[in-house]
Write a protein that holds these residues in place. Sequence first.
Motif, PDB file in Angstrom:
ATOM      1  N   HIS A  32      20.505  67.862   7.503  1.00 18.79           N
ATOM      2  CA  HIS A  32      19.108  67.655   8.891  1.00 18.79           C
ATOM      3  C   HIS A  32      19.344  69.018   9.685  1.00 18.79           C
ATOM      4  N   ASN A  33      18.462  69.631  10.189  1.00 19.27           N
ATOM      5  CA  ASN A  33      19.019  69.929  11.855  1.00 19.27           C
ATOM      6  C   ASN A  33      18.360  69.490  12.957  1.00 19.27           C
ATOM      7  N   THR A  34      19.670  68.976  13.301  1.00 13.73           N
ATOM      8  CA  THR A  34      21.010  67.842  14.137  1.00 13.73           C
ATOM      9  C   THR A  34      21.611  67.913  14.735  1.00 13.73           C
ATOM     10  N   VAL A  35      22.081  67.507  15.485  1.00  8.35           N
ATOM     11  CA  VAL A  35      23.113  67.334  15.530  1.00  8.35           C
ATOM     12  C   VAL A  35      24.151  66.557  15.180  1.00  8.35           C
ATOM     13  N   MET A  36      25.421  66.315  14.793  1.00  7.83           N
ATOM     14  CA  MET A  36      26.631  65.129  13.673  1.00  7.83           C
ATOM     15  C   MET A  36      27.871  65.307  15.158  1.00  7.83           C
ATOM     16  N   ILE A  37      27.774  64.186  15.591  1.00  5.38           N
ATOM     17  CA  ILE A  37      29.035  63.757  15.952  1.00  5.38           C
ATOM     18  C   ILE A  37      30.432  62.491  15.478  1.00  5.38           C
ATOM     19  N   ASP A  38      31.734  63.399  15.690  1.00  6.20           N
ATOM     20  CA  ASP A  38      32.731  63.150  14.932  1.00  6.20           C
ATOM     21  C   ASP A  38      32.207  62.751  13.662  1.00  6.20           C
ATOM     22  N   GLY A  39      31.698  63.187  13.052  1.00  4.79           N
ATOM     23  CA  GLY A  39      30.959  63.629  11.614  1.00  4.79           C
ATOM     24  C   GLY A  39      30.823  62.061  10.753  1.00  4.79           C
ATOM     25  N   ARG A  40      30.175  61.213  11.816  1.00  3.58           N
ATOM     26  CA  ARG A  40      29.026  60.175  11.519  1.00  3.58           C
ATOM     27  C   ARG A  40      27.825  61.080  11.387  1.00  3.58           C
ATOM     28  N   ASP A  41      27.256  59.676   9.914  1.00  4.61           N
ATOM     29  CA  ASP A  41      25.390  60.212  10.207  1.00  4.61           C
ATOM     30  C   ASP A  41      25.419  59.752  11.443  1.00  4.61           C
ATOM     31  N   SER A  42      23.903  59.957  11.486  1.00  2.00           N
ATOM     32  CA  SER A  42      22.878  58.867  12.826  1.00  2.00           C
ATOM     33  C   SER A  42      22.439  58.156  12.213  1.00  2.00           C
ATOM     34  N   SER A  43      22.532  58.009  10.786  1.00  2.00           N
ATOM     35  CA  SER A  43      22.386  56.349  10.350  1.00  2.00           C
ATOM     36  C   SER A  43      22.902  56.081   9.190  1.00  2.00           C
ATOM     37  N   GLU A  44      22.861  54.544   9.006  1.00  2.00           N
ATOM     38  CA  GLU A  44      23.751  53.684   7.814  1.00  2.00           C
ATOM     39  C   GLU A  44      22.348  54.453   6.554  1.00  2.00           C
ATOM     40  N   VAL A  45      22.721  54.572   5.297  1.00  2.00           N
ATOM     41  CA  VAL A  45      22.094  54.694   4.637  1.00  2.00           C
ATOM     42  C   VAL A  45      23.106  54.312   3.163  1.00  2.00           C
ATOM     43  N   TRP A  46      22.297  53.970   2.371  1.00  2.00           N
ATOM     44  CA  TRP A  46      22.447  52.950   0.676  1.00  2.00           C
ATOM     45  C   TRP A  46      21.683  52.730   0.142  1.00  2.00           C
ATOM     46  N   ALA A  47      22.186  52.839  -1.437  1.00  2.00           N
ATOM     47  CA  ALA A  47      20.821  52.288  -1.836  1.00  2.00           C
ATOM     48  C   ALA A  47      20.286  53.967  -2.029  1.00  2.00           C
ATOM     49  N   GLY A  48      18.757  53.810  -2.693  1.00  2.00           N
ATOM     50  CA  GLY A  48      18.424  55.386  -2.566  1.00  2.00           C
ATOM     51  C   GLY A  48      16.997  55.628  -1.546  1.00  2.00           C
ATOM     52  N   HIS A  49      17.017  54.773  -1.333  1.00  2.00           N
ATOM     53  CA  HIS A  49      15.991  54.235  -0.188  1.00  2.00           C
ATOM     54  C   HIS A  49      16.081  53.900   1.503  1.00  2.00           C
ATOM     55  N   ARG A  50      17.957  52.700   1.206  1.00  2.00           N
ATOM     56  CA  ARG A  50      17.824  52.067   2.308  1.00  2.00           C
ATOM     57  C   ARG A  50      18.941  53.317   3.256  1.00  2.00           C
ATOM     58  N   VAL A  51      17.531  52.352   4.498  1.00  2.00           N
ATOM     59  CA  VAL A  51      18.630  52.880   5.808  1.00  2.00           C
ATOM     60  C   VAL A  51      18.835  51.742   6.681  1.00  2.00           C
ATOM     61  N   GLY A  52      20.188  52.165   7.034  1.00  2.00           N
ATOM     62  CA  GLY A  52      20.549  50.671   7.971  1.00  2.00           C
ATOM     63  C   GLY A  52      20.534  50.639   9.563  1.00  2.00           C
ATOM     64  N   ARG A  53      21.229  50.352  10.277  1.00  2.00           N
ATOM     65  CA  ARG A  53      22.178  50.385  11.307  1.00  2.00           C
ATOM     66  C   ARG A  53      21.541  52.215  11.633  1.00  2.00           C
TER      67      ARG A  53
END
Length: 143
Positions: A32-53
């Motif tokens: 995505h066209n955004t910033v990534m800090i310390d190689g971390r995703d901006s949100s926790e994703v899992w499974a096909g459509h799930r987004v967590g913290r």
Amino acid sequence: MWRNGTKVVTDTGTDRYVIDAERRRQRGTAAHNTVMIDGRDSSEVWAGHRVGRRFDFSTHRRTFSLTETGLEGVDELFGSGRHHVELRWHLMSGAEVEIACEGHELREEPCAICLEFGRQETGRVVSAVFDAEFPVRVKWQVK
């Protein structure tokens, strides 16, 4: 971002729902066209459509200005300590744009752009990658 009826800057999209490495890449922050800090995703994703913290978004503020020459942006990153920062702009195949990031060199490489389900084409991603002491303010332009 569109210019004269042509899309030039785009999110990379998704072309599949099967859970595989490519789907995980498409959902990650780096796609995505955004910033990534310390190689971390901006949100926790899992499974096909799930987004967590979600990452603490209070540490990043982005503002835009439309000028006669193009789009100007400022990313403000708050907090303390030294961090690895990556800013990305994904461009459509054939997009003729000029990107500048004040005080930082840019690199360019091919990337997959998903135009519709089951269909990818090769675009390019322009990145500014650097280490910085927070808080930091980064100004950039897309012309």
